[in-house]
Scaffold this motif. Structure first.
Motif, PDB file in Angstrom:
ATOM      1  N   THR A 144      -2.632  -5.283  -9.542  1.00  0.00           N
ATOM      2  CA  THR A 144      -3.244  -6.088  -8.478  1.00  0.00           C
ATOM      3  C   THR A 144      -2.362  -7.298  -8.187  1.00  0.00           C
ATOM      4  N   THR A 145      -2.791  -8.079  -7.205  1.00  0.00           N
ATOM      5  CA  THR A 145      -2.091  -9.336  -6.878  1.00  0.00           C
ATOM      6  C   THR A 145      -2.970 -10.535  -7.204  1.00  0.00           C
ATOM      7  N   THR A 149       3.010 -11.310 -11.155  1.00  0.00           N
ATOM      8  CA  THR A 149       4.102 -11.060 -10.210  1.00  0.00           C
ATOM      9  C   THR A 149       3.892  -9.802  -9.379  1.00  0.00           C
ATOM     10  N   GLY A 150       2.794  -9.065  -9.672  1.00  0.00           N
ATOM     11  CA  GLY A 150       2.599  -7.785  -8.983  1.00  0.00           C
ATOM     12  C   GLY A 150       3.248  -6.639  -9.719  1.00  0.00           C
ATOM     13  N   ILE A 181       1.160  -2.413  -2.453  1.00  0.00           N
ATOM     14  CA  ILE A 181       1.422  -3.859  -2.494  1.00  0.00           C
ATOM     15  C   ILE A 181       2.714  -4.170  -1.737  1.00  0.00           C
ATOM     16  N   ALA A 185       5.745  -9.630  -5.974  1.00  0.00           N
ATOM     17  CA  ALA A 185       4.810  -9.359  -4.879  1.00  0.00           C
ATOM     18  C   ALA A 185       4.792 -10.550  -3.930  1.00  0.00           C
ATOM     19  N   TYR A 198       6.041  -6.174  -1.457  1.00  0.00           N
ATOM     20  CA  TYR A 198       6.970  -6.849  -2.363  1.00  0.00           C
ATOM     21  C   TYR A 198       8.085  -7.510  -1.558  1.00  0.00           C
ATOM     22  N   LEU A 224       2.199 -13.210  -4.465  1.00  0.00           N
ATOM     23  CA  LEU A 224       2.322 -14.031  -5.670  1.00  0.00           C
ATOM     24  C   LEU A 224       3.651 -14.783  -5.718  1.00  0.00           C
TER      25      LEU A 224
END
Length: 945
Positions: A338-339, A343-344, A259, A284, A261, A287
């Motif tokens: 996941t996104t 917030t991840g 992911i 993330a 960030y 998000l």
């Protein structure tokens, strides 16, 4: 002969004769048949009839003994009865042993309610007394449900059902449990399970339902204790959760290695935000915008970007560090991150979630804290929140996080959330010591998957994929419950070593005690009596947890299929609702594979759920439930049985007033068909029967259709698809018989001489059709088929349910004849259409007043009509077929372009007996030639008599 001395020929006409009433009166008549079947022991007779034949065993999935049956129960039991009766009538020995689930929370909950109303604590009641009350409660409802199931017309060994609370059954359940203990598959572990704080017990997945629930959602910032890189120094990781009450259980934060960030710096906080200017927060990238909205940040800068893998090795501090939460919180990689929302970053509390447990504890070895007790309150050792109830603590958690400067955002979220299907209260994941059966240690998962893939037939076939995925992914089987009513986990654990005692002699004493005194023996008999002289009871802990009821029902194959001489193991079929892939189908599979290495069934059939007429789930609150008792009282059980097979029961099905009225109309048409057969078969004898080879084409065509039906019905029965079989039967009744064959042959049956070939052939066909229709319908319309059968053969005749479906001679099938009659029926349809116009325009009243000429452009119609009387087939007094162009204005049907019809009035006078219009009547007297001969024969017989 003068008009006033004309003969009345009514006494020479053979009108239908039957006492079978047109009005069914099912609500009144059906109980009479129930009494008759009971008096003659129909189930016992069926067993004697089938002795020595190949068995077909449908093992009954046990309904729960705690209330009146509902429409889903009715559909399930009716369809099982249709299957069993169909197999019996095809020459099998098809016993049916009903059963009931008697243990578990629903019954215990009802008894607890009684004590709660008296302001008494259930735990203060003597456990044996409490269990006695549960047993009596279950027995009372078994009696009620038994009568309700019998009222549906379901045949079974109702006097000897299987009950999970019978002492023999409880002993067998104990014996099966101890097999898992001896194999090493049974173990005690501590992990989060779905828990009901209201009911104070763990729940199985099948006991959970999902409802909309409003939760407090929070974004919480975790500072670094050890930053993995310079990019994140001075920043905080932000998690998002909808369960604020789990914050005391946080022991890690998970990130997604792939992911993207970002570190954002708050440049303008705004009045509504909980963040401060200068705060650096990690979320993330995908998000980030959503988080900024939730946190009400007016402006920010992105000061760094990186992949999640850069966070590996990072260590965070709990937001309440310094207040009893002084442990480090590691950043862990997780495939489940996941996104999609949040917030991840995943707040990870290994005691409150399955993914959390697998990642933090199983994969990285982080200890699982015990934070919440059985009541849903925090233990006394939990800092800051001791004694608080998790349902009521959200605001307090937010307050404490705000004081710590960790709360970045707070809001509400409406989402689907697990609830107990009994108490309807929301559930929690709670870390508790429980007893498990390992899916891996003894190869249980592999054995179950092999059985699913190779040994079992699944109906519909797609169900195989569903249960295969469930078993492939399922965790170890949690079999313990913290309750009072049920079969206990009858094991001893050595206090010093924590090892389960494995001793066949001890096990044998336990099993014998339960056989004699039921599961109460585990409480009533001193532990030393079980342990004997080889062990000291002081060295062992006796386990008093109760077995999950799914383990009980998963063992029914052991004490029913294996335990009774009238049944056989494995069952040919298990048949329940599609939810049982997660429930009984799976628990039976796992229990049997764990103890016997394979499945307890050869086939599994599933049906859908019952919905209201608009396709909505039935609910008391919506007021859209349909009680089977109401339908039976108003219309009769056969209407309910007809509905059960007329719908596609492998999908969700609908029922409502309009749908039931449709079944009433269909039933009426079927009943009229059967009544017509009865009326026209009065006095039929074997001497009257005509061989197939001597029959007219029309009769041979109808027998061809019977042969087609026989093949269809048997083939669909073999795969338990009764809806297409019923549809074909129904269409045969109303299209092939009522609207076609009966219509054409009515004149022959009423007016031909009894010795004529045509009438003998027609009555022979009616008898062959009767014997098949009534026996084919018997599994579906059990009461009506019996009524029809006894109406013809007398009340002393053996029941229709003791008959076999008649074998159909192979010579009846004649595809070439069927192709020919396809064209004949097409001709008839167009001519009937033309006559209908004449009737509507008042040019004729009866079709016998008409003549018709059909013009065709295809010589195949001419060939098809060779040897046939078109007037007879179209019920006109004269009809002709011409291979020629039709005159202008001839009648046509839009979907039949190669036939045109011209109609007119038939020439001659009306026969005084059959009402056909014939030239000879005008020339010779009152009767047509056919009727003149028939009357002469009638008079000769009377004179001779």
């Amino acid at each position: 002969m003068s008009a006033d001395t004309k003969r009345d020929f009514k006494d020479t006409v053979f009108l239908p004769t039957t006492d079978f009433p047109m009005r069914a009166g099912l609500p009144q008549r059906e109980p009479e048949f129930l009494a008759k079947w009971t008096a003659e022991d129909i189930y016992g007779q069926l067993r004697k009839d089938a002795k020595g034949k190949t068995k077909f065993v449908l093992h009954d999935g046990p309904p729960y003994a705690n209330g009146n049956i509902h429409i889903g129960h009715a559909m399930n039991k009716i369809l099982k009865d249709v299957i069993v009766k169909s197999q019996q009538m095809q020459g099998k020995d098809a016993p049916y042993v009903p059963g009931w689930d008697c243990h578990g929370l629903p019954i215990e909950w009802k008894i607890e309610e009684k004590y709660r109303k008296k302001k008494m604590d259930k735990d203060a009641v003597d456990p044996v007394e409490f269990r006695r009350e549960c047993r009596e409660f279950a027995a009372g409802w078994i009696d009620v449900q038994r009568e309700e199931f019998k009222r549906l017309g379901v045949f079974g060994d109702w006097d000897n059902p299987y009950l999970t609370m019978d002492f023999g059954a409880e002993a067998k359940i104990v014996e099966e449990l101890l097999k898992f203990s001896m194999s090493g598959a049974l173990y005690q572990g501590s992990k989060p399970v779905m828990w009901s704080p209201i009911e104070k017990t763990a729940l199985a997945e099948a006991e959970v339902e999902y409802h909309d629930h409003t939760s407090t959602q929070i974004d919480v910032a975790f500072p670094f204790v050890k930053a993995p890189s310079a990019d994140v120094e001075g920043a905080r990781v932000v998690i998002w959760t909808t369960t604020p009450w789990t914050m005391p259980g946080n022991r890690a934060v998970c990130f997604g290695p792939e992911i993207d960030y970002a570190v954002i710096e708050v440049t303008k906080a705004g009045e509504a935000t909980l963040a401060k200017e200068g705060d650096r927060l990690i979320v993330a990238e995908a998000l980030m915008v959503e988080f900024v909205k939730r946190a009400h940040l007016e402006d920010y800068l992105v000061i760094a970007r990186f992949k999640g893998e850069a966070l590996a090795g990072g260590m965070l501090a709990h937001p309440w560090r310094g207040k009893g939460y002084d442990f480090d919180v590691p950043l862990l990689p997780g495939d489940h991150v996941t996104t999609e929302a949040g917030t991840g970053f995943v707040h990870t509390a290994p005691g409150h979630g399955d993914d959390d447990y697998l990642v933090a504890h199983v994969k990285f070895g982080i200890p699982v804290p015990h934070t919440v007790d059985a009541d849903g309150r925090y233990y006394e050792h939990v800092p800051m929140l001791a004694g608080e109830h998790v349902y009521k603590v959200a605001d307090r958690v937010c307050e404490l996080l705000t004081e710590a400067g960790a709360l970045m955002a707070k809001g509400v979220l409406s989402h689907s959330y697990p609830h107990s299907w009994r108490s309807k209260a929301p559930l929690i994941f709670r870390n508790t010591p429980q007893w498990f059966i390992s899916m891996e240690k003894t190869g249980l998962r592999d054995k179950a998957l092999k059985a699913i893939r190779e040994d079992v037939s699944w109906y519909p076939a797609i169900a195989k994929n569903r249960i295969e995925a469930m078993v492939a992914d399922r965790p170890d089987w949690v079999i313990s419950r913290q309750r009072a009513w049920g079969v206990p986990i009858t094991i001893f654990v050595h206090k010093a070593t924590g090892e389960i005692l494995k001793d066949e002699a001890v096990n044998a004493r336990i099993i014998e005690a339960v056989k004699g005194g039921g599961a109460d023996a585990w409480v009533a008999v001193p532990a030393q009596d079980f342990l004997g002289n080889d062990y000291n009871a002081a060295d062992f802990d006796q386990v008093f947890d109760i077995l999950d009821v799914w383990f009980d029902s998963g063992c029914t194959h052991a004490f029913t299929l294996e335990g009774r001489d009238d049944l056989a193991w494995p069952a040919d079929l298990y048949f329940e609702g599609s939810d049982q892939h997660r429930g009984w189908f799976q628990s039976s599979l796992l229990e049997s594979c764990g103890t016997r290495g394979t499945a307890p069934y050869k086939g599994v059939l599933t049906h859908g759920f019952t919905m209201d007429g608009e396709g909505r789930k039935m609910s008391k609150s919506l007021g859209n439930t349909v009680a089977p008792q109401t339908i039976i009282d108003q219309y009769g059980a056969d209407i309910l049985r007809l509905w059960a097979v007329s719908v596609d029961y492998q999908e969700d099905v609908r029922i409502g007033d309009q749908i039931i009225q449709g079944q009433v109309d269909a039933y009426r048409k079927i009943r009229n068909t059967l009544r017509y057969l009865l009326g026209n078969l009065a006095g039929f004898t074997e001497e009257e029967r005509l061989p197939h080879a001597e029959m007219p084409e029309l009769e041979r065509f109808i027998l061809h259709r019977v042969a087609e039906l026989d093949t269809l019905i048997r083939s669909k029965s073999a795969v338990y698809e009764f809806t297409p079989a019923f549809t074909a039967l129904y269409q045969f009744c109303i299209v092939d018989l009522s609207a076609f064959y009966f219509d054409i042959r009515k004149d022959c049956l009423y007016c031909d001489d009894p010795a004529s070939t045509r009438r003998r052939a027609a009555r022979t066909v009616l008898d062959e059709v009767f014997m098949r229709l009534v026996t084919w319908f018997a599994p579906i319309l059990s009461f009506t088929a019996e009524e029809v059968w006894l109406s013809r053969f007398g009340t002393a005749a053996p029941s229709v349910h003791r008959q076999l479906w008649p074998a159909t001679p192979t010579g009846w099938a004649d595809e070439a004849l069927a192709q020919k009659w396809t064209k004949v029926r097409r001709l008839r349809r167009v001519i009937n259409g033309a006559l209908e116009v004449d009737r509507r325009e008042k040019r004729i009243g009866s079709s016998l007043q008409a003549s018709a000429t059909a013009y065709v452009s295809d010589a195949a119609y001419v060939d098809a009509l060779k040897g046939l009387d078109l007037a007879e087939i179209t019920i006109t007094s004269a009809a002709d077929l011409k291979l020629a162009d039709a005159p202008a204005g001839a009648f046509k049907l839009e979907d039949v372009t190669d036939i045109a019809v011209v109609t007119g009035l038939a020439g001659g006078e009306k026969c005084g007996r059959c009402w056909s219009v014939k030239p000879e009547v005008a020339e010779e007297g009152d009767l047509c030639h056919r009727c003149d001969e028939a009357v002469a024969a009638h008079d000769a017989r009377n004179t001779a008599a």
